[in-house]
Structures are given as C-alpha cells and as structure tokens.
Write a protein that holds these residues in place. Structure first.
Motif, mmCIF file in Angstrom:
data_model
loop_
_atom_site.group_PDB
_atom_site.id
_atom_site.type_symbol
_atom_site.label_atom_id
_atom_site.label_comp_id
_atom_site.label_asym_id
_atom_site.label_seq_id
_atom_site.Cartn_x
_atom_site.Cartn_y
_atom_site.Cartn_z
ATOM 1 N N GLY A 192 0.771 -1.333 0.006
ATOM 2 C CA GLY A 192 0.211 0.114 0.029
ATOM 3 C C GLY A 192 0.993 1.331 0.038
ATOM 4 O O GLY A 192 0.351 2.408 0.286
ATOM 5 N N MET A 193 2.049 1.332 -0.343
ATOM 6 C CA MET A 193 2.783 2.521 -0.388
ATOM 7 C C MET A 193 2.217 3.194 -1.580
ATOM 8 O O MET A 193 2.261 2.629 -2.660
ATOM 9 N N ARG A 194 2.125 4.849 -1.419
ATOM 10 C CA ARG A 194 1.593 5.530 -2.160
ATOM 11 C C ARG A 194 2.812 6.211 -2.832
ATOM 12 O O ARG A 194 2.669 6.917 -4.030
ATOM 13 N N GLN A 195 4.055 6.474 -2.370
ATOM 14 C CA GLN A 195 5.197 6.834 -2.851
ATOM 15 C C GLN A 195 6.058 6.065 -2.528
ATOM 16 O O GLN A 195 6.431 5.356 -1.375
ATOM 17 N N ILE A 196 7.375 6.091 -3.460
ATOM 18 C CA ILE A 196 8.862 5.419 -3.092
ATOM 19 C C ILE A 196 9.709 6.045 -3.281
ATOM 20 O O ILE A 196 9.761 6.820 -4.437
ATOM 21 N N VAL A 197 10.643 6.313 -2.354
ATOM 22 C CA VAL A 197 11.960 7.002 -2.401
ATOM 23 C C VAL A 197 13.200 5.887 -2.595
ATOM 24 O O VAL A 197 13.287 5.019 -1.888
ATOM 25 N N VAL A 198 13.859 6.039 -3.472
ATOM 26 C CA VAL A 198 14.874 5.066 -3.905
ATOM 27 C C VAL A 198 16.358 5.731 -3.473
ATOM 28 O O VAL A 198 16.641 6.837 -3.951
ATOM 29 N N TYR B 131 4.024 1.436 -12.693
ATOM 30 C CA TYR B 131 3.135 1.757 -11.387
ATOM 31 C C TYR B 131 3.025 3.427 -11.498
ATOM 32 O O TYR B 131 3.332 4.089 -10.799
ATOM 33 N N PRO B 132 1.727 3.530 -12.274
ATOM 34 C CA PRO B 132 1.630 4.938 -12.738
ATOM 35 C C PRO B 132 0.762 5.441 -11.439
ATOM 36 O O PRO B 132 0.887 6.912 -11.489
ATOM 37 N N LEU B 133 0.138 4.739 -10.457
ATOM 38 C CA LEU B 133 -0.347 5.386 -9.448
ATOM 39 C C LEU B 133 0.568 5.460 -8.215
ATOM 40 O O LEU B 133 0.088 6.165 -7.145
ATOM 41 N N ILE B 134 1.638 5.401 -8.259
ATOM 42 C CA ILE B 134 2.764 5.417 -7.395
ATOM 43 C C ILE B 134 3.637 6.596 -7.683
ATOM 44 O O ILE B 134 4.158 6.645 -8.972
ATOM 45 N N ARG B 135 3.955 7.423 -6.969
ATOM 46 C CA ARG B 135 4.823 8.363 -7.197
ATOM 47 C C ARG B 135 6.368 7.839 -6.758
ATOM 48 O O ARG B 135 6.738 7.733 -5.686
ATOM 49 N N PHE B 136 7.303 8.165 -7.705
ATOM 50 C CA PHE B 136 8.849 7.652 -7.343
ATOM 51 C C PHE B 136 9.775 8.942 -7.597
ATOM 52 O O PHE B 136 9.344 9.697 -8.169
ATOM 53 N N THR B 137 10.681 8.829 -6.653
ATOM 54 C CA THR B 137 12.004 9.650 -6.896
ATOM 55 C C THR B 137 13.061 9.010 -6.261
ATOM 56 O O THR B 137 12.899 8.050 -5.688
ATOM 57 N N HIS B 138 14.287 9.444 -6.703
ATOM 58 C CA HIS B 138 15.463 8.693 -6.359
ATOM 59 C C HIS B 138 16.370 10.000 -6.373
ATOM 60 O O HIS B 138 16.419 10.836 -6.832
#
Length: 290
Positions: free
Chosen positions: A189-195, A220-227
């Motif tokens: 259920g994570m909505r954002q993920i930081v790498v 995963y278009p519904l999850i916001r990613f940043t790294h």
C-alpha cells in the motif's frame, strides 16, 4: 621530518566520469588539506592501478597511509588491497605502509542518508511517511558481511525516521533486486517510493538506476517515485577520511587494520566463506559503478 603520502584508493569504473569524480574529490581534498601529499589510484578500470599507485606514493616518502574510498568491505578491501600492500613493502623496505579501514556503516553515512531522504520527501511535497516506502539500493556483493553493512544502514534509517518500510535492494550479485522490492511495497500500500542509491560516485550502475526508476514509473502509474543521487562529495565523507588519517598519524589503537586485514583474509579463505567475485552474469559491473 619523515615525508608522508596519503594514497586514496578508489574502486574504478568503466564509466570515465566515475573515475573523474574520484579525481575531483581528491582535488577538493587537497584544497582542504594543502599540507598533505595526496595521491590517487584505483583497484580496476582505470589508468593508475594499485601497484603503480603504491609505487608512486612511496617515491620520496618515509610513510604511506593507504586510505580506501570504499563504502563496504568485500574482497577488494579484505584481500586485494592488503595483498598489494604486502608486495609494496617488499619493493620499498624503507617505507612504512599503514592501511586505514574503509568508510563502513557509521553515523556520518547515516546522516547523509537521512538528509537525502528529507530532500526526497520535499521533492514529493512532504507526503505521509507511513505511506512512503524507502529503498536503500546498493551494488551487492558475494561477501555477506558487505551486504550486512548495508542491511545495518537500512535498519538504522528505519529506527530514526517515521517511515514504516525501509527495505534493502541490490543492483547485482545478490538479492532482492529493485523491481521485486518495489512490487512488495506496492502490495503493502505504499503510495510513494523513495530510492536511495548507496553509491559514492557516478558510473554505469548509477545511470542504470535512473533508467530503472523511469521504467517503474510507467509500470506503477499510481505510485510516485523519486530517487536521490550518489553522495561522494558530502562533507561527512571528507571528514571521515580526515579522521582516518588523523588516527593513523596519532597511532590510535585500531586505526590501522590489524596485520593489514589478515583476519579478513583468513575469513575469506575459510571453506564456508564465499570468495569475492563479480560473477559472470554481472559482467563485473557490481564493482563500484563499474
């Protein structure tokens, strides 16, 4: 007065910009410490390798302080560098060679990761940390102790933040890989993920991470990613190396690896301990952004 040379040992990268960054780091270090004689060499994938670097450092010196610019202690730190130091002692019997520990899992590195994580959260407009997963992404090693150092950093990060998920992933050699950890965090259920890449300098693998995150955004278009980026020029890295040098110069107990890593070599030679290897499937790219 005995002349001392500091030999900064980088891993080396197939990507020339990675080696150029290590040279740039050394140039900045010389500006910080103009009274020091600082030389640079690499373990592989570079023009000046260990044997030549040790010979250059020994010229006109009575003492050489070998300082690895390496995060985790795998085969290069435990076996390869000590082996070359032993050979250098034979070739330069009048020069004293001391070997500092690698950077390792420690408070200053944790401070860098925490700062990078805060910056990533700002970039995401400060979402709820309990619904924002974190992935500490390293290169991976066949040495379980090296992987364990990264696991320690991930656990410390979990302990000192409000994130409910701080996982570990690797770009090669060992598991899990980034996409598997993202899949798990998405299911939880994570909505954002930081790498958070656990790398000092750029290279092939840092470039690959950027591409992987772009692929994951589409998957995963519904999850916001940043790294975040690599962190080899942070103040803490300079300070850690300066403390290593100061401890060696002052003869602080434990400042030099005992017998130049002989206990590491004994562990590596134990039948139950896997030898360090880049692995044919990885083509050697595991090594420090190769």
């Amino acid at each position: 007065m005995t002349t001392t040379t500091i030999l900064l040992v980088g891993h080396g990268s197939r990507e020339p910009s990675g080696n150029a960054e290590v040279e740039a780091f050394a140039a900045q270090w010389r500006q910080r410490q103009p009274q020091w004689r600082i030389e640079v060499c690499f373990i592989e994938f570079a023009e000046v390798l260990l044997q030549e670097g040790l010979a250059r450092a020994a010229q006109g010196a009575g003492r050489v302080l070998v300082v690895p610019l390496i995060l985790n202690a795998a085969g290069h730190v435990k076996v390869e560098i000590p082996g070359h130091i032993a050979e250098a002692r034979e070739h330069f019997p009048d020069v004293r060679f001391d070997y500092a520990p690698h950077l390792a899992a420690c408070g200053p590195i944790l401070a860098i990761l925490k700062r990078r994580l805060r910056q990533a959260m700002v970039a995401l407009d400060m979402p709820d940390p309990t619904s924002t997963g974190v992935i500490v992404l390293g290169r991976g090693s066949s040495d379980p102790q090296a992987n364990g150092e990264m696991a320690k950093m991930a656990r410390w990060l979990l302990e000192e933040t409000d994130h409910e998920l701080v996982d570990l992933a690797f770009t090669g050699i060992t598991w899990p890989r980034l996409e598997r950890v993202v899949q798990r965090q998405a299911l939880l259920g994570m909505r954002q993920i930081v790498v958070l890449p656990y790398y000092l300098y750029t290279g092939v693998l840092m470039q690959r991470i950027g591409r992987q995150v772009e692929h994951l955004r589409r998957q995963y278009p519904l999850i916001r990613f940043t790294h975040t980026g690599h962190f080899g020029f942070e103040e803490e890295i300079f300070a850690l190396l300066e403390q290593r040098v100061a401890d060696l110069q002052a003869g602080v107990p434990g400042a030099s690896l005992p017998c130049d890593g002989c206990k590491f070599r004994q562990i590596a030679q134990h039948p139950g301990h896997p030898a360090h290897t880049h692995g044919p499937a990885h083509g050697g790219a595991q090594a420090a952004n190769a």
